[in-house]
Design an enzyme around this catalytic site. Structure first.
Site, PDB file in Angstrom:
ATOM      1  CB  CYS A   1      -5.183  -0.686   4.124  1.00 32.98           C
ATOM      2  SG  CYS A   1      -5.189  -0.616   5.880  1.00 32.98           S
TER       3      CYS A   1
ATOM      4  CE  LYS B   1      -8.646   2.150   2.889  1.00 33.22           C
ATOM      5  NZ  LYS B   1      -7.524   2.273   3.949  1.00 33.22           N
TER       6      LYS B   1
ATOM      7  CD  GLU C   1      -2.573   1.068   2.592  1.00 37.22           C
ATOM      8  OE1 GLU C   1      -3.262   2.110   2.836  1.00 37.22           O
ATOM      9  OE2 GLU C   1      -2.728   0.079   3.268  1.00 37.22           O
TER      10      GLU C   1
END
Length: 324
Positions: free
Chosen positions: A166, A132, A44
């Site tokens: 995540c 995201k 990430e």
């Protein structure tokens, strides 16, 4: 049916230094390709590093803090933009090596930063982004929200390649949407892969009947400070905020934990903690297909007569003009 080999690059970037991190990424890509990797995965926001001060520096969340504001500026100055020379360098490496590559990056659009996954395909020209959907907790101090227009997957010789970032792995509807895209290989990007992150990654593999590459980085406080100093900027407030993180130079802020997981939830490559290097494994695609006999959450186990999900895949800008 051929089997792909996945390599996760469990390394530290040159923290905050985009140009240097791109050069380091290319070196690791070459190393992975030499080891016969078909798909190369970075953690990430590896370009140019997860904003660790959000989690570890006292005062990082204080209103109008000069160190936090300066670090945001430095991060913005070292973030990628679609079509830039940094991404072109990575694309050229994919073309030359003949590999697929998945990179976590800070992406800048205007003056807003996004936590993005970039999918590179050999010969494709440009990477495909996923931004995201929901920054987690203190991450909202750095990143904006993505939208459904980048809930992306790409085609590979081994089937559909996709991923989430995540805590998106704890969004049930995001998982359902990605399962509906028929992922054969899923990339789970984390800053580091802690125990609960492994629970989420293994659950995703079992639920989606796909292989999962759970990618995390190893980075020390010395790596953080060295990366900052490599920028050669006069920013004492930012340096002080980074230095306020507890521990000495050898303290590992992120400890890796990368692993590769099969469609039955078992490990193809066991988690690796505390050391850098490549985490590699080969996915048995025939065995993976066999697992769908008992469970296919977007097929014979889906009950569309009971459940329905609508996904908005339109880009959602704040302002539109008549010609748009």
């Amino acid at each position: 049916m051929t089997n792909p080999t996945i390599a996760i690059v469990q390394e530290a970037p040159v923290f905050l230094n985009l140009s240097a991190s791109v050069e380091k990424a290319i070196t690791h890509m070459e190393e992975a390709a030499k080891a016969s990797a078909n798909i190369i995965v970075f953690p990430e926001t590896w370009l140019p590093g997860y904003p660790v001060w959000l989690d570890f520096a006292p005062g990082a969340g204080l209103w109008d803090d000069p160190g936090a504001k300066t670090l945001f500026r430095l991060l913005a100055e070292n973030s990628v933009q679609l079509g830039d020379d940094h991404l072109a360098r990575l694309q050229e490496s994919c073309d030359r090596l003949g590999t697929y590559m998945v990179m976590g990056a800070h992406e800048r659009i205007g003056n807003t930063l996004y936590n993005s996954t970039l999918y590179f395909m050999p010969g494709a020209g440009n990477p495909v982004p996923h931004r995201k959907l929901m920054p987690t907790y203190t991450e909202k101090l750095v990143w904006g929200w993505g939208d459904g227009s980048t809930l992306a997957t790409v085609d590979t010789p081994w089937g559909t390649l996709g991923g989430l970032i995540c805590w998106e792995h704890w969004m049930p509807l995001a998982r359902a949407a990605m399962h509906a895209k028929g992922e054969a290989i899923h990339i789970a990007q984390w800053p580091m892969v802690k125990e609960m992150n492994h629970v989420a990654s293994r659950h995703y593999a079992f639920e989606g009947r796909c292989a999962v590459a759970a990618a995390g980085a190893v980075i020390t406080k010395a790596d953080v400070m060295a990366g900052f100093h490599s920028l050669a900027v006069n920013a004492p407030e930012a340096e002080s905020l980074l230095a306020s993180m507890p521990g000495d130079d050898d303290t590992q802020i992120h400890t890796g934990g990368s692993a590769i997981i099969a469609a039955d939830g078992s490990y193809i490559a066991d988690p690796v903690y505390g050391r850098t290097g490549l985490v590699m494994g080969e996915v048995d695609m025939a065995k993976q297909l066999e697992e769908c006999q008992a469970l296919d959450t977007d097929g014979h186990y889906s009950r569309p007569d009971v459940f329905e999900l609508k996904v908005n895949t339109r880009a959602m800008p704040g302002v539109t003009f008549g010609e748009d």
